[in-house]
Motif scaffolding. Sequence first.
Motif, PDB file in Angstrom:
ATOM      1  N   TYR A 187     -62.023  33.618  52.974  1.00 64.04           N
ATOM      2  CA  TYR A 187     -61.133  32.757  52.233  1.00 64.04           C
ATOM      3  C   TYR A 187     -61.455  31.333  52.367  1.00 64.04           C
ATOM      4  O   TYR A 187     -61.215  30.336  51.456  1.00 64.04           O
ATOM      5  N   ILE A 188     -62.163  30.839  53.468  1.00 63.55           N
ATOM      6  CA  ILE A 188     -62.622  29.490  53.540  1.00 63.55           C
ATOM      7  C   ILE A 188     -63.655  29.208  52.641  1.00 63.55           C
ATOM      8  O   ILE A 188     -63.543  28.083  51.880  1.00 63.55           O
ATOM      9  N   ILE A 189     -64.778  30.218  52.489  1.00 65.20           N
ATOM     10  CA  ILE A 189     -65.768  30.016  51.289  1.00 65.20           C
ATOM     11  C   ILE A 189     -65.109  29.918  49.923  1.00 65.20           C
ATOM     12  O   ILE A 189     -65.342  28.803  49.187  1.00 65.20           O
ATOM     13  N   ALA A 190     -64.108  30.565  49.673  1.00 68.74           N
ATOM     14  CA  ALA A 190     -63.484  30.779  48.375  1.00 68.74           C
ATOM     15  C   ALA A 190     -62.505  29.438  48.379  1.00 68.74           C
ATOM     16  O   ALA A 190     -62.877  28.886  47.012  1.00 68.74           O
ATOM     17  N   ALA A 191     -62.114  28.845  49.257  1.00 71.91           N
ATOM     18  CA  ALA A 191     -61.400  27.625  49.088  1.00 71.91           C
ATOM     19  C   ALA A 191     -62.725  26.358  48.667  1.00 71.91           C
ATOM     20  O   ALA A 191     -62.076  25.290  47.904  1.00 71.91           O
ATOM     21  N   ILE A 192     -63.421  26.455  49.670  1.00 70.18           N
ATOM     22  CA  ILE A 192     -64.571  25.400  49.358  1.00 70.18           C
ATOM     23  C   ILE A 192     -65.210  25.615  47.882  1.00 70.18           C
ATOM     24  O   ILE A 192     -65.421  24.536  47.227  1.00 70.18           O
ATOM     25  N   THR A 193     -65.343  26.788  47.319  1.00 71.31           N
ATOM     26  CA  THR A 193     -65.872  27.153  46.062  1.00 71.31           C
ATOM     27  C   THR A 193     -65.119  26.584  44.855  1.00 71.31           C
ATOM     28  O   THR A 193     -65.637  26.015  43.805  1.00 71.31           O
ATOM     29  N   VAL A 194     -63.833  26.546  45.051  1.00 71.97           N
ATOM     30  CA  VAL A 194     -62.876  26.145  43.944  1.00 71.97           C
ATOM     31  C   VAL A 194     -63.029  24.505  43.729  1.00 71.97           C
ATOM     32  O   VAL A 194     -62.133  23.842  43.062  1.00 71.97           O
ATOM     33  N   GLY A 195     -63.251  23.837  45.016  1.00 73.56           N
ATOM     34  CA  GLY A 195     -63.443  22.341  44.854  1.00 73.56           C
ATOM     35  C   GLY A 195     -62.090  21.677  44.681  1.00 73.56           C
ATOM     36  O   GLY A 195     -61.704  21.199  43.803  1.00 73.56           O
ATOM     37  N   PRO A 196     -61.303  21.817  45.870  1.00 69.75           N
ATOM     38  CA  PRO A 196     -59.909  21.284  45.937  1.00 69.75           C
ATOM     39  C   PRO A 196     -60.198  19.594  46.300  1.00 69.75           C
ATOM     40  O   PRO A 196     -61.390  19.125  46.641  1.00 69.75           O
ATOM     41  N   HIS A 197     -58.926  19.075  46.287  1.00 72.55           N
ATOM     42  CA  HIS A 197     -58.982  17.602  46.502  1.00 72.55           C
ATOM     43  C   HIS A 197     -58.821  17.132  48.131  1.00 72.55           C
ATOM     44  O   HIS A 197     -57.545  17.447  48.472  1.00 72.55           O
ATOM     45  N   TRP A 198     -59.680  17.072  48.911  1.00 67.64           N
ATOM     46  CA  TRP A 198     -59.456  17.063  50.389  1.00 67.64           C
ATOM     47  C   TRP A 198     -58.828  15.922  50.757  1.00 67.64           C
ATOM     48  O   TRP A 198     -57.989  16.164  51.990  1.00 67.64           O
ATOM     49  N   GLY A 199     -58.645  14.857  50.007  1.00 69.64           N
ATOM     50  CA  GLY A 199     -57.773  13.747  50.543  1.00 69.64           C
ATOM     51  C   GLY A 199     -56.348  14.198  50.261  1.00 69.64           C
ATOM     52  O   GLY A 199     -55.532  13.812  51.266  1.00 69.64           O
ATOM     53  N   GLU A 200     -55.971  14.750  49.211  1.00 74.86           N
ATOM     54  CA  GLU A 200     -54.569  14.944  49.145  1.00 74.86           C
ATOM     55  C   GLU A 200     -54.337  16.247  50.128  1.00 74.86           C
ATOM     56  O   GLU A 200     -53.171  16.163  50.655  1.00 74.86           O
ATOM     57  N   ILE A 201     -55.196  16.999  50.409  1.00 76.57           N
ATOM     58  CA  ILE A 201     -54.933  18.281  51.270  1.00 76.57           C
ATOM     59  C   ILE A 201     -54.541  17.700  52.812  1.00 76.57           C
ATOM     60  O   ILE A 201     -53.583  18.103  53.353  1.00 76.57           O
ATOM     61  N   ALA A 202     -55.517  16.534  53.160  1.00 82.85           N
ATOM     62  CA  ALA A 202     -55.523  16.130  54.578  1.00 82.85           C
ATOM     63  C   ALA A 202     -53.886  15.297  54.598  1.00 82.85           C
ATOM     64  O   ALA A 202     -53.320  15.562  55.413  1.00 82.85           O
ATOM     65  N   ARG A 203     -53.613  14.335  53.571  1.00 80.61           N
ATOM     66  CA  ARG A 203     -52.375  13.942  53.454  1.00 80.61           C
ATOM     67  C   ARG A 203     -50.978  14.888  53.415  1.00 80.61           C
ATOM     68  O   ARG A 203     -50.079  14.774  54.166  1.00 80.61           O
ATOM     69  N   SER A 204     -51.337  16.053  52.816  1.00 82.40           N
ATOM     70  CA  SER A 204     -50.014  17.042  52.649  1.00 82.40           C
ATOM     71  C   SER A 204     -50.103  17.812  54.016  1.00 82.40           C
ATOM     72  O   SER A 204     -48.759  18.241  54.416  1.00 82.40           O
ATOM     73  N   ALA A 205     -51.074  17.987  54.676  1.00 84.13           N
ATOM     74  CA  ALA A 205     -51.077  18.686  55.841  1.00 84.13           C
ATOM     75  C   ALA A 205     -50.088  17.918  56.966  1.00 84.13           C
ATOM     76  O   ALA A 205     -49.904  18.612  58.047  1.00 84.13           O
ATOM     77  N   ILE A 206     -50.008  16.675  56.830  1.00 78.24           N
ATOM     78  CA  ILE A 206     -49.513  15.750  58.013  1.00 78.24           C
ATOM     79  C   ILE A 206     -48.047  15.085  57.407  1.00 78.24           C
ATOM     80  O   ILE A 206     -47.321  15.326  58.496  1.00 78.24           O
ATOM     81  N   VAL A 207     -48.162  14.813  56.301  1.00 74.03           N
ATOM     82  CA  VAL A 207     -46.854  14.130  55.866  1.00 74.03           C
ATOM     83  C   VAL A 207     -46.102  15.214  54.854  1.00 74.03           C
ATOM     84  O   VAL A 207     -46.582  15.531  53.853  1.00 74.03           O
ATOM     85  N   PRO A 208     -45.001  15.519  55.360  1.00 74.91           N
ATOM     86  CA  PRO A 208     -44.084  16.535  54.296  1.00 74.91           C
ATOM     87  C   PRO A 208     -43.637  15.633  53.210  1.00 74.91           C
ATOM     88  O   PRO A 208     -43.318  14.446  53.239  1.00 74.91           O
ATOM     89  N   ASP A 209     -43.893  16.487  52.160  1.00 72.27           N
ATOM     90  CA  ASP A 209     -43.504  15.879  50.869  1.00 72.27           C
ATOM     91  C   ASP A 209     -42.344  16.706  50.092  1.00 72.27           C
ATOM     92  O   ASP A 209     -42.810  17.585  49.758  1.00 72.27           O
ATOM     93  N   LEU A 210     -41.360  16.222  49.902  1.00 79.30           N
ATOM     94  CA  LEU A 210     -40.010  16.721  49.474  1.00 79.30           C
ATOM     95  C   LEU A 210     -39.801  16.218  48.099  1.00 79.30           C
ATOM     96  O   LEU A 210     -38.658  16.458  47.536  1.00 79.30           O
ATOM     97  N   SER A 211     -40.617  15.524  47.777  1.00 74.55           N
ATOM     98  CA  SER A 211     -40.246  14.504  46.427  1.00 74.55           C
ATOM     99  C   SER A 211     -40.549  15.422  45.086  1.00 74.55           C
ATOM    100  O   SER A 211     -40.441  14.968  43.980  1.00 74.55           O
ATOM    101  N   HIS A 212     -41.741  16.390  45.166  1.00 77.27           N
ATOM    102  CA  HIS A 212     -42.182  16.928  43.969  1.00 77.27           C
ATOM    103  C   HIS A 212     -41.079  17.759  43.481  1.00 77.27           C
ATOM    104  O   HIS A 212     -40.431  18.810  43.949  1.00 77.27           O
ATOM    105  N   PRO A 213     -41.113  17.758  41.933  1.00 73.69           N
ATOM    106  CA  PRO A 213     -40.170  18.457  41.281  1.00 73.69           C
ATOM    107  C   PRO A 213     -40.163  19.938  41.524  1.00 73.69           C
ATOM    108  O   PRO A 213     -39.144  20.774  41.530  1.00 73.69           O
ATOM    109  N   ALA A 214     -41.458  20.615  41.778  1.00 75.30           N
ATOM    110  CA  ALA A 214     -41.644  22.060  41.956  1.00 75.30           C
ATOM    111  C   ALA A 214     -40.919  22.473  43.187  1.00 75.30           C
ATOM    112  O   ALA A 214     -40.710  23.603  43.540  1.00 75.30           O
ATOM    113  N   SER A 215     -40.730  21.609  44.068  1.00 77.55           N
ATOM    114  CA  SER A 215     -40.029  22.015  45.396  1.00 77.55           C
ATOM    115  C   SER A 215     -38.505  21.732  45.441  1.00 77.55           C
ATOM    116  O   SER A 215     -37.508  22.633  45.489  1.00 77.55           O
TER     117      SER A 215
END
Length: 458
Positions: A187-215
């Motif tokens: 799963y870790i290799i698969a995640a690296i393979t798809v090329g995610p935005h690591w900066g956004e991931i780091a921010r989302s892992a620390i700061v709760p974001d309840l403002s997105h319409p999908a949520s």
Amino acid sequence: MGVKTAPRQTSPLRRRAAKAVAQRRERRRAQPRRFAGVWRYLAVIGPGIIVANAGNDAGGVFTYSNTGAKYGNHLLWAFLPILVALIITQEMVARLGTITGKGLMDLIRERFGVRWTLFAAVVVLIANGGTTLAEFAGVAGGLGLLGVPLPVAVIGAAVLIGAVVMRGNRRIVERIFLALGLTFVSYIIAAITVGPHWGEIARSAIVPDLSHPASVTSGSYLVDVIALIGTSITPYMQLFLQSSIVDKGTGEKDLRLVRSDVISGSIFAVIVAMFIVITTSATLFAPSSAYPHGLAGVGVASAQQAASALAPLAGVHAQQLFAVGLVGASLLAAAVLPLSTAFVICEAFGAERSVQRGFAEAPLFFTLFIGILAIGAGVMLIPGVPIAGVAIGTQTLDGILLPIMLVFIIMLANDKRLLGRRSNGIAYNVIAIGLTTVLTLLTAVLVLTTIFPGLVGG
């Protein structure tokens, strides 16, 4: 009377050689002491890592895949409190098993009586039996993506698990379970393979974001958060952990190493769960050629669908990696669930239970194990079985049992007659009781919304 001769002079070369030999001998003598802690840790390691990985079962993979597809990275913040809750709960259970030398159901029977023990045993039997069926569905789905027919996948998995547990001793079984945990690296290799935005991931892992319409515009947001927490901390995990520690014969002197096992296992399991979310978020959440509108606010119907959807977006190798992880997760949980159930029932009735024993010495233990394994695989082969309905029902039963088990665990962990100076302190109790209260309230909402689907709007 002989003539005395002068002592023979040793050449500098010979002196240096002798000194080097002496130093090598000293290093060899010191090496076991230097690495004693490492060897002891390797001897103790196992139950904590195995049970944490087993929590990332087929249902867990589906929940994490659905979270990523439906909410993107906007629920990554939930994994930090999940990690704290998982470590606190499993540390108490590990401490009880290490110091008392008894399983959780043993202690419940002695402390709270037979009625509570039988209630918990019956709920665990039904819930674990249904969840075992879901694990075989995961095995069939994952191997199906790799081209293996359903009957071959299900029967082969059941035979393999049965042979490993029945024919192997505890050390062999544990090593195989640990080896299955390595499949989660896919799963870790698969995640690296798809090329995610690591900066956004780091921010989302620390700061709760309840403002997105999908949520925030989705009425099912709270239910999905509860499901995310509920799939990470289940009753069978705690029951299997304590029974495994007791079966292994780990004593109080190894408590520090047992805690390390629990903490490292929990961290690895939560990291794997986050990478599953990251993978599906990077591929399925946003609009793409395969999904013009994306799956934001919709999610996926199964872990197999998530794996299949990766192929046109990230390549067939990403799909295969995801499928391998699903198979490994399902196989591990399909083995742990029947074992956990056998431990629980035998503890409730005071019967012999140990992977180390033979069938003649522990007939009830191995009969329960083989019976649950056979039923789980056999029912999966029946056409038209409502697996989704079974999964929802067992999730509800787990939801009812979890708060009760947490209350039992905290009360036992505070019993000075059992643990003496190892019982919970004030600070620990504040955290443990707070977590239990939150989990109980969230679980109550999950059970109510499962029984009354219209309670929360979609």
